[in-house]
Design an enzyme around this catalytic site. Structure first.
Site, PDB file in Angstrom:
ATOM      1  N   SER A  54      71.806  99.917  69.912  1.00  0.00           N
ATOM      2  CA  SER A  54      73.217 100.233  69.663  1.00  0.00           C
ATOM      3  C   SER A  54      73.299 101.327  68.608  1.00  0.00           C
ATOM      4  O   SER A  54      72.329 101.557  67.875  1.00  0.00           O
ATOM      5  CB  SER A  54      73.905  98.968  69.142  1.00  0.00           C
TER       6      SER A  54
ATOM      7  N   TYR B  41      74.256  91.380  63.107  1.00  0.00           N
ATOM      8  CA  TYR B  41      74.099  92.225  64.299  1.00  0.00           C
ATOM      9  C   TYR B  41      73.290  93.474  63.942  1.00  0.00           C
ATOM     10  O   TYR B  41      72.354  93.842  64.654  1.00  0.00           O
ATOM     11  CB  TYR B  41      75.486  92.597  64.830  1.00  0.00           C
TER      12      TYR B  41
HETATM   13  P1  NDP Z   1      78.209  91.572  77.941  1.00  0.00           P
HETATM   14  O1  NDP Z   1      78.702  90.460  77.096  1.00  0.00           O
HETATM   15  O2  NDP Z   1      79.004  91.994  79.125  1.00  0.00           O
HETATM   16  O3  NDP Z   1      76.720  91.284  78.435  1.00  0.00           O
HETATM   17  C1  NDP Z   1      75.789  90.564  77.667  1.00  0.00           C
HETATM   18  C2  NDP Z   1      74.737  90.005  78.605  1.00  0.00           C
HETATM   19  O4  NDP Z   1      73.757  89.293  77.823  1.00  0.00           O
HETATM   20  C3  NDP Z   1      75.314  89.022  79.610  1.00  0.00           C
HETATM   21  O5  NDP Z   1      74.761  89.285  80.875  1.00  0.00           O
HETATM   22  C4  NDP Z   1      74.852  87.678  79.097  1.00  0.00           C
HETATM   23  O6  NDP Z   1      74.621  86.795  80.190  1.00  0.00           O
HETATM   24  C5  NDP Z   1      73.519  88.057  78.449  1.00  0.00           C
HETATM   25  N1  NDP Z   1      73.077  87.039  77.499  1.00  0.00           N
HETATM   26  C6  NDP Z   1      73.687  86.617  76.362  1.00  0.00           C
HETATM   27  N2  NDP Z   1      73.003  85.605  75.817  1.00  0.00           N
HETATM   28  C7  NDP Z   1      71.936  85.374  76.619  1.00  0.00           C
HETATM   29  C8  NDP Z   1      70.872  84.431  76.605  1.00  0.00           C
HETATM   30  N3  NDP Z   1      70.756  83.521  75.641  1.00  0.00           N
HETATM   31  N4  NDP Z   1      69.963  84.473  77.615  1.00  0.00           N
HETATM   32  C9  NDP Z   1      70.081  85.378  78.614  1.00  0.00           C
HETATM   33  N5  NDP Z   1      71.050  86.304  78.671  1.00  0.00           N
HETATM   34  C10 NDP Z   1      71.968  86.284  77.690  1.00  0.00           C
HETATM   35  O7  NDP Z   1      78.035  92.806  76.942  1.00  0.00           O
HETATM   36  P2  NDP Z   1      77.346  94.267  77.094  1.00  0.00           P
HETATM   37  O8  NDP Z   1      77.072  94.594  78.490  1.00  0.00           O
HETATM   38  O9  NDP Z   1      78.181  95.168  76.284  1.00  0.00           O
HETATM   39  O10 NDP Z   1      75.978  94.036  76.294  1.00  0.00           O
HETATM   40  C11 NDP Z   1      74.713  94.413  76.775  1.00  0.00           C
HETATM   41  C12 NDP Z   1      73.890  94.983  75.625  1.00  0.00           C
HETATM   42  O11 NDP Z   1      74.496  96.192  75.170  1.00  0.00           O
HETATM   43  C13 NDP Z   1      73.775  94.079  74.407  1.00  0.00           C
HETATM   44  O12 NDP Z   1      72.444  94.100  73.938  1.00  0.00           O
HETATM   45  C14 NDP Z   1      74.706  94.744  73.403  1.00  0.00           C
HETATM   46  O13 NDP Z   1      74.322  94.472  72.070  1.00  0.00           O
HETATM   47  C15 NDP Z   1      74.515  96.197  73.767  1.00  0.00           C
HETATM   48  N6  NDP Z   1      75.570  97.092  73.297  1.00  0.00           N
HETATM   49  C16 NDP Z   1      76.863  96.939  73.706  1.00  0.00           C
HETATM   50  C17 NDP Z   1      77.854  97.761  73.199  1.00  0.00           C
HETATM   51  C18 NDP Z   1      79.291  97.577  73.554  1.00  0.00           C
HETATM   52  O14 NDP Z   1      80.153  98.208  72.908  1.00  0.00           O
HETATM   53  N7  NDP Z   1      79.633  96.778  74.540  1.00  0.00           N
HETATM   54  C19 NDP Z   1      77.544  98.840  72.252  1.00  0.00           C
HETATM   55  C20 NDP Z   1      76.148  98.936  71.917  1.00  0.00           C
HETATM   56  C21 NDP Z   1      75.220  98.085  72.417  1.00  0.00           C
HETATM   57  P3  NDP Z   1      74.890  85.191  80.191  1.00  0.00           P
HETATM   58  O15 NDP Z   1      76.043  84.935  79.298  1.00  0.00           O
HETATM   59  O16 NDP Z   1      75.153  84.925  81.644  1.00  0.00           O
HETATM   60  O17 NDP Z   1      73.595  84.595  79.728  1.00  0.00           O
END
Ligand code: NDP
Length: 248
Positions: free
Chosen positions: A143, A156
């Site tokens: 990020s 975070y």
């Molecule tokens: P979402 O919340 O849409 O996606 C997060 C994903 O992580 C989901 O598919 C969720 O699936 C999965 N996840 C969470 N906990 C677990 C777990 N314990 N085991 C397996 N999977 C898990 O958010 P984003 O798409 O935005 O996030 C994706 C990445 O991008 C993250 O690493 C985030 O930090 C990063 N990011 C996002 C930004 C933003 O502004 N959105 C900016 C910068 C970085 P499930 O709940 O089904 O397990």
């Protein structure tokens, strides 16, 4: 017709929504066979059905990345099903913003376990396979928060700064084995990420911030990942930092 990732196998964590889901679609469009990992199995199933309806090949691997044996199994199941593993996208993440003084330490633990331990354990599990093949690509989703600290984000920030350090150390360890690493550093992306913020003030201020600009979409990030993983073997795209134009 031949596509850039024909014959390749990718494993994407956090594939049930947001950036992970868009990445799965982008890589499947390019001909990759894909393993989809996250906890919400029904979401993964729907995505896999869509890919298969388009003639692709998708495997659902329900996984909690905080569980080390689950992570090991995720990698083994993928490798056994497809016979190889070319691309690992460590994308699963949570952003539980709150001021440290009010923080529930379980939230700090959860961020470390998902964002950092999950990513490190998945990489550790995949590495012997990639080394045996003599090639492979690890894409770690960090990020802007991996380079820039801000209030309410101490936990975070700690995990994302950690991902940045881990990824560059790994790059130096494995680059002679033909293994490439890419660090992706998105700014604000409109996804479900902010829905889970426990602190109401922190949540509102993020929501206001997102509304104040034209944020990135998950597809914008998927295109960056697509770019990195479709380069020729001698090209290693180490790092991609992408902000919405209006983000300061
Ligand atoms: P979402 O919340 O849409 O996606 C997060 C994903 O992580 C989901 O598919 C969720 O699936 C999965 N996840 C969470 N906990 C677990 C777990 N314990 N085991 C397996 N999977 C898990 O958010 P984003 O798409 O935005 O996030 C994706 C990445 O991008 C993250 O690493 C985030 O930090 C990063 N990011 C996002 C930004 C933003 O502004 N959105 C900016 C910068 C970085 P499930 O709940 O089904 O397990």
């Amino acid at each position: 017709s031949s596509e850039a990732l024909d014959g390749s196998v990718a494993l994407v964590t956090g594939a049930s929504s947001g950036i992970g889901e868009a990445t799965v679609e982008a890589l499947a469009d390019e001909g990759a066979r894909i393993a989809l990992a996250a906890r919400r199995e029904s979401q993964l199933r729907e995505l896999a059905d869509r890919i298969e309806a388009d003639g692709g090949d998708a495997l659902v691997v329900p996984t909690d990345v905080t569980d080390e044996s689950d992570v090991q199994e995720m990698v083994e199941t993928t490798h056994e099903a497809f016979g190889r593993l070319d691309i690992l996208v460590n994308n699963a993440g949570v952003m539980l913003l709150e001021p440290l003084e009010d923080a529930d330490t379980n939230n700090l633990q959860q961020m470390v376990d998902v964002n950092l331990m999950g990513l490190m354990n998945a990489t550790h599990a995949a590495l012997p396979i990639l080394q045996e093949q003599g090639h492979g690509h690890i894409v770690n989703v960090s990020s802007v928060a991996g380079r820039q600290a801000s209030p309410n984000a101490s936990g975070y920030n700690a995990t994302k700064f950690g991902v940045n350090g881990f990824t560059d150390a790994l790059r130096q360890e494995v680059t002679q084995d033909g293994i490439r690493t890419t660090l992706i550093e998105p700014g604000v992306v409109d996804t479900e990420l902010q829905d889970h913020i426990p602190d109401e003030n922190a949540k509102e201020s993020i929501e206001d911030w997102v509304e104040s600009m034209d944020p990135l979409t998950s597809d914008d990030i998927a295109r960056a990942i697509h770019y990195a993983v479709t380069q020729p073997q001698h090209v290693s795209v180490n790092e991609i930092l992408i902000r919405p134009t209006q983000q300061q």
